[in-house]
Structures are given as structure tokens and as C-alpha cells.
Design a protein around this motif. Structure first.
Motif, short mmCIF file in Angstrom:
data_model
loop_
_atom_site.label_atom_id
_atom_site.label_comp_id
_atom_site.label_asym_id
_atom_site.label_seq_id
_atom_site.Cartn_x
_atom_site.Cartn_y
_atom_site.Cartn_z
N HIS A 54 32.06 69.42 7.86
CA HIS A 54 30.76 68.87 7.51
C HIS A 54 30.83 67.34 7.54
N ALA A 55 29.75 66.71 7.97
CA ALA A 55 29.68 65.24 7.91
C ALA A 55 28.28 64.82 7.51
N MET A 56 28.22 63.81 6.68
CA MET A 56 26.93 63.21 6.29
C MET A 56 27.07 61.71 6.49
N VAL A 57 26.19 61.14 7.32
CA VAL A 57 26.32 59.73 7.69
C VAL A 57 25.09 58.95 7.22
N HIS A 58 25.33 57.98 6.36
CA HIS A 58 24.26 57.10 5.86
C HIS A 58 24.43 55.72 6.47
N LYS A 59 23.33 55.17 6.95
CA LYS A 59 23.31 53.77 7.38
C LYS A 59 21.85 53.32 7.37
N PRO A 60 21.53 52.28 6.59
CA PRO A 60 20.14 51.82 6.57
C PRO A 60 19.60 51.58 7.98
N GLY A 61 18.37 52.02 8.21
CA GLY A 61 17.76 51.86 9.54
C GLY A 61 17.87 53.10 10.40
N PHE A 62 18.69 54.07 9.95
CA PHE A 62 18.87 55.31 10.71
C PHE A 62 18.49 56.52 9.85
N ASP A 63 18.05 57.58 10.52
CA ASP A 63 17.78 58.85 9.84
C ASP A 63 19.14 59.40 9.37
N THR A 64 19.28 59.60 8.07
CA THR A 64 20.56 60.11 7.55
C THR A 64 20.93 61.40 8.27
N LEU A 65 22.13 61.41 8.81
CA LEU A 65 22.58 62.57 9.59
C LEU A 65 23.40 63.50 8.72
N ILE A 66 22.95 64.74 8.61
CA ILE A 66 23.73 65.79 7.94
C ILE A 66 24.03 66.81 9.02
N THR A 67 25.31 66.97 9.32
CA THR A 67 25.62 67.83 10.45
C THR A 67 26.97 68.52 10.27
N HIS A 68 27.34 69.33 11.24
CA HIS A 68 28.64 70.00 11.28
C HIS A 68 29.33 69.60 12.58
N VAL A 69 30.65 69.69 12.61
CA VAL A 69 31.37 69.69 13.89
C VAL A 69 32.09 71.04 13.95
N TYR A 70 31.52 71.96 14.71
CA TYR A 70 32.06 73.32 14.79
C TYR A 70 33.28 73.37 15.71
N VAL A 71 34.14 74.34 15.45
CA VAL A 71 35.34 74.51 16.26
C VAL A 71 34.97 75.25 17.55
N GLN A 72 35.08 74.52 18.66
CA GLN A 72 34.77 75.12 19.96
C GLN A 72 35.63 76.38 20.15
N GLY A 73 35.00 77.45 20.63
CA GLY A 73 35.73 78.69 20.88
C GLY A 73 35.77 79.64 19.70
#
Ligand SMILES: [Fe+2]
Length: 288
Positions: free
Chosen positions: A219-238
Motif C-alpha cells: 500500500h502507498a499513500m502519497v501527499h504533496k500540496p498541489g496534487f490529488d492525494t494518491l492512495i494506491t497499491h503496488v500489486y505483485v505481478q503474476g
């Protein structure tokens, strides 16, 4: 007097909101009533089925407490959570897609320096993770705050241990990106895991012959003023569950290549005496 029947009752129920001053609340309730009534008419809901539904929702409520949210799990496994997330974050091509938040993020994870090992003794194959945060023109986003959290090789999160507190944090941390929009750390390879099945949602999945598994992910959550806060996953390919995630959270832009390496020198120069994995993933932020 209105002679109500199963065909005209819907309009009358909606009319009871005519005096409501909150236009959005009125709109939400009218839509809910219309769809709920249409559902009952369409499937010709019986009284026994209506009662079974009431009992199921009651059990879902009883399963909830400060740490367990069975209603969100129900929303997740019905695909409602991902639908709401998707329609509130429709992003330009090239931006990393938003996915469900999940129940395992905890506020106050340790802020660590690049290169730290966040596994803190968790079981699993070592995995070196590099995340690069870009904008939509592939320019690095420095000084972004990046929360990461994930499960171990057995599919468990640290918070699931009885009596857990943040002092025993494993596989969760907060980093800041450097001037190149990058950060890196060591952890263990995340494994697939089941959503909790000891409650009424588990009963629903079993009755439907649906499995409860989620593909392995970071899981990753990325905050930076000026951007839409990103809440996402990096799934394991395969991962074998990528096409059947129990909570419908997989998106094409969220698959990562976790590359297996024989023992030897890792990207950060350290030497590993066991096989290890590397993930080098770019996340692209959309403007706020
Ligand atoms: Fe997760």
C-alpha cells in the motif's frame, strides 16, 4: 386519502422528503428509495428474504467495533468501495489510479530515513523497494510524504497481532522523497492474504462460493500540496489472485514487477546471502 399499492408507494415515500431543505440529502434519499423499491419489485422479494436481509445487516453491525469495520468489508466485497473511489478520482491517462484504502493503515507510523529496513523482523524474503514520485510530465516530485504499509509472507499485518501498538510497527513507515522524487527501503515480499472471514461477510462469501483472497501488494499513500492525494497499491505481478481480488481493487496502472535475484549484491550496495526481490516503481500524481 391515497390508496397505496406496490406500484405507487415509491412516489409517496419520496414525496415525504419534499420539505427537506438540504437538496443533496433529498437527492440521495430519493435515489436510495427508488432503487431499493425497484430492487424489491424486480426480484419479487419475499417476507422471509426481507427478514434474512434484516438479520444479516444486524449481524454486520454487531461485528463492528473500534478495530473491526464489517460494514466497510461488506461495501468492499460488493464492489461499492472501489466504485466510489474510482468515480471520485477519475484521472488523466498516465496518472497512477486510486484504489481502496483498506483497514490496515494506522496513523503515526515511524518516519524513517531512506535505506531503512521496515520489516523489523517480519517473515518473508528480503525485498528492496524504490518508489519514484512523478507528475504527469514525468518531472520528479520532491518532498512528497509517502506512507507505505503491507502484509508479511504469511499474509498478516502487524496490527492483527493481539495487543499490538505502534511501538511494535512492522512493514509500515513514512518517507519523504528526495530531490529526484525518490525513496527506497528494505522490507519483505508481501504475500496474498484473505480478508477477515469470521463474520457475516465471510458467511456471504462462503454461501456464494467466492474466495476471500487479495493478491499480494504494497500500500502507498502519497501527499504533496498541489496534487490529488494518491492512495494506491503496488500489486505483485503474476499473483494468482490479480483477476479475482475479493475487494475488486486491482487496476492496470498498479501492477509492479517484483524481480527475484539470487544471493549477491543488492541495488543499494548491500550484499544478501539469501535470494531477494527488488521493486522499482514509479507513481504518477495528478494535479489537485
Ligand atoms: Fe492490504
Amino acid at each position: 386519502m391515497i390508496d397505496l399499492n406496490e406500484h405507487n408507494i415509491t412516489g409517496e415515500v419520496i414525496r415525504r422528503w419534499d420539505g427537506c431543505a438540504d437538496a443533496r440529502f433529498k437527492e440521495l434519499m430519493a435515489g436510495l428509495i427508488r432503487h431499493l423499491h425497484d430492487f424489491a419489485r424486480e426480484v419479487k422479494l419475499t417476507e422471509v428474504e426481507w427478514m434474512a436481509g434484516i438479520q444479516f445487516l444486524t449481524a454486520v453491525g454487531h461485528k463492528c467495533d473500534g478495530l473491526r469495520q464489517e460494514f466497510i468489508l461488506l461495501s468492499d466485497t460488493l464492489g461499492l468501495s472501489q466504485l466510489v473511489v474510482a468515480q471520485n478520482h477519475s484521472r488523466a491517462a498516465g496518472a497512477t489510479e486510486q484504489t481502496v484504502f483498506g483497514p490496515f493503515w494506522v496513523e503515526g507510523a515511524p518516519h524513517l530515513a531512506h535505506g531503512a529496513d521496515i520489516a523489523n523482523g517480519a517473515v518473508g524474503a528480503p525485498c528492496h523497494v524504490r518508489l519514484t514520485i512523478n507528475d504527469l510530465r514525468s518531472r520528479p516530485v520532491p518532498d512528497a510524504t509517502v506512507d507505505v504499509w503491507h502484509a508479511d509472507a504469511e499474509g498478516g499485518y502487524d496490527v492483527q497481532s493481539p495487543g499490538w501498538s505502534m511501538a511494535q510497527a512492522k512493514m509500515r513507515a513514512v518517507f519523504k522523497t528526495d530531490a529526484r522524487g525518490s525513496l527506497h527501503f528494505w522490507t519483505v515480499l508481501p504475500a496474498a492474504y484473505p480478508v477477515p472471514t469470521d463474520g457475516p461477510v465471510g458467511d456471504m462469501l462462503r454461501a456464494s462460493h467466492r474466495h476471500a483472497m487479495r493478491p499480494g501488494h504494497l500500500h502507498a499513500m502519497v501527499h504533496k500540496p498541489g496534487f490529488d492525494t494518491l492512495i494506491t497499491h503496488v500489486y505483485v505481478q503474476g499473483d494468482e489472485y490479480l483477476d479475482s481480488d475479493a475487494v475488486f481493487g486491482v487496476r492496470g496502472s498498479c501492477i509492479g514487477e517484483y524481480v527475484r535475484h539470487e544471493p549477491g549484491k543488492a541495488p543499494d550496495g548491500t550484499v544478501k546471502d539469501t535470494a531477494f526481490f527488488t521493486l522499482d516503481q514509479t507513481l504518477s500524481l495528478a494535479p489537485a
